[in-house]
Design an enzyme around this catalytic site. Structure first.
Site, short mmCIF file in Angstrom:
data_model
loop_
_atom_site.label_atom_id
_atom_site.label_comp_id
_atom_site.label_asym_id
_atom_site.label_seq_id
_atom_site.Cartn_x
_atom_site.Cartn_y
_atom_site.Cartn_z
N LYS A 44 0.84 -1.20 0.00
CA LYS A 44 0.00 0.00 0.00
C LYS A 44 0.88 1.25 0.00
O LYS A 44 0.61 2.21 -0.73
CB LYS A 44 -0.94 -0.01 1.22
CG LYS A 44 -2.08 -1.01 1.06
CD LYS A 44 -2.92 -1.20 2.32
CE LYS A 44 -3.97 -2.30 2.08
NZ LYS A 44 -4.82 -2.58 3.24
N GLN A 60 -4.86 -1.32 9.36
CA GLN A 60 -4.77 -2.65 8.77
C GLN A 60 -5.33 -3.70 9.74
O GLN A 60 -4.98 -3.71 10.92
CB GLN A 60 -3.30 -2.96 8.42
CG GLN A 60 -3.10 -4.25 7.64
CD GLN A 60 -3.73 -4.22 6.26
OE1 GLN A 60 -3.82 -3.18 5.61
NE2 GLN A 60 -4.20 -5.36 5.79
N ASP A 104 -10.99 2.98 3.96
CA ASP A 104 -11.36 1.57 3.80
C ASP A 104 -12.88 1.36 3.73
O ASP A 104 -13.34 0.27 3.41
CB ASP A 104 -10.83 0.76 4.99
CG ASP A 104 -9.60 -0.05 4.63
OD1 ASP A 104 -9.50 -0.47 3.47
OD2 ASP A 104 -8.76 -0.26 5.52
N1 GUN Z 1 -7.18 -6.88 6.04
C1 GUN Z 1 -7.54 -7.67 5.02
N2 GUN Z 1 -8.03 -6.92 4.02
C2 GUN Z 1 -7.99 -5.64 4.43
C3 GUN Z 1 -8.38 -4.40 3.84
O1 GUN Z 1 -8.87 -4.30 2.73
N3 GUN Z 1 -8.15 -3.30 4.60
C4 GUN Z 1 -7.61 -3.36 5.83
N4 GUN Z 1 -7.45 -2.24 6.50
N5 GUN Z 1 -7.26 -4.49 6.41
C5 GUN Z 1 -7.46 -5.63 5.71
#
Ligand code: GUN
Length: 281
Positions: A53, A97, A120
């Site tokens: 990311k 996350q 998100d």
């Molecule tokens: N953990 C697994 N997929 C995701 C996601 O799309 N965003 C976040 N923040 N954590 C995750």
């Protein structure tokens, strides 16, 4: 044999657009679009996601602010940081996350993120708007990416039977809602579903988000279906989806590979959410 949906190529197009808009933003406001990325603990998958990311931000002219906590972090520490970032004018998006270390209430932490910076789309306000079919700039990234992938096939969703296997808050529920909002007839299956294969065999669009390697086998898939594999199952043999790709591709009409399908889209849509949010303030 199925046409392979190239998630990397679709994601590259999205990111090109994001970069252009992020540059436009910088020209207009004399600062870069900013995304805060918060990681706690050392979940190996999270390490990879977060690294990717941050790299993707750099490639798209987005400034990332990275915060890395160990397992011992408290809910209060995370909430304090989020409250600070909510007020920070250089931060347009905040991402925590998941999963968080054991003992931390994820909902309590996520609910602290300002709904206007919820890159998100996990905040109840944005999830609720999606559920109500109201316009929201923040839709969960993986589901939003899946919609792009389905649309990239040219298949018209309205009226089709869609089956989602998995009911998580971050994939199953929001993708079912997006498909419903796009006029599909949607069934959500899960670990307690009886006669699963009878249901999946009816799907024109099948989304597998269960977290079990090769769980969806060829006999569970309707000929010509669009099969979207959200699985990221790592073991000593490598990385595998939830779909038995080699056999299902002989039956499906379209299929996403793992890696190179849904994965790249999640990051691309995160960046798109962040830029959308920045322009909207
Ligand atoms: N953990 C697994 N997929 C995701 C996601 O799309 N965003 C976040 N923040 N954590 C995750």
């Amino acid at each position: 044999m199925a046409e392979i949906i190239d998630g990397k190529a679709v994601a590259a197009r999205v990111k090109e657009n994001v970069k252009k808009r992020a540059e436009e933003f910088e020209g207009k406001y004399s600062r870069k679009v900013g995304l805060a990325v918060i990681k706690a603990g050392n979940n190996p998958a999270s390490e990879i996601y977060v690294r990717n990311k941050i790299k993707a931000c750099e490639a798209c002219n987005i400034k990332s602010f990275s915060y890395d906590f160990d397992d011992a972090v408290t809910e209060a520490e995370l909430i304090k940081l989020i409250r600070k970032l909510n007020k920070d004018k250089n931060v347009d998006g905040i991402l925590v996350q998941l999963p968080l270390p054991k003992g931390i209430d994820e909902r309590a932490v996520l609910s602290e993120i300002s709904p206007t910076k919820d890159a998100d789309g996990f905040h109840a306000v944005n999830a609720g708007k999606l559920f109500l079919g109201e316009k929201t700039r923040f839709v969960a990234c993986t589901p939003r990416g899946i919609m792009e992938l389905i649309n990239s096939t040219g298949v018209k969703i309205a009226g089709l039977r869609a089956v989602v296997v998995g009911r998580s808050n971050i994939v199953g529920k929001p993708i079912a809602t997006l498909l419903l909002n796009a006029d599909a007839t949607v069934t959500v299956c899960h670990s307690k579903t009886v006669n699963l294969a009878d249901i999946t065999r009816e799907a024109d669009i099948l989304v597998a988000a269960v977290g079990k390697k090769k769980f969806i086998t060829a006999d569970m898939v309707k000929r010509g279906a669009v099969v979207i594999d959200v699985g990221m199952n790592r073991d000593e043999e490598g990385l595998f989806g939830d779909v038995d790709f080699e056999n299902v591709k002989e039956v499906a009409g379209y299929i996403t590979p793992v890696p190179g399908g849904v994965g790249p889209m999640t990051i691309a849509m995160l960046l798109m959410n962040t830029v959308d949010g920045a322009f909207d303030e």
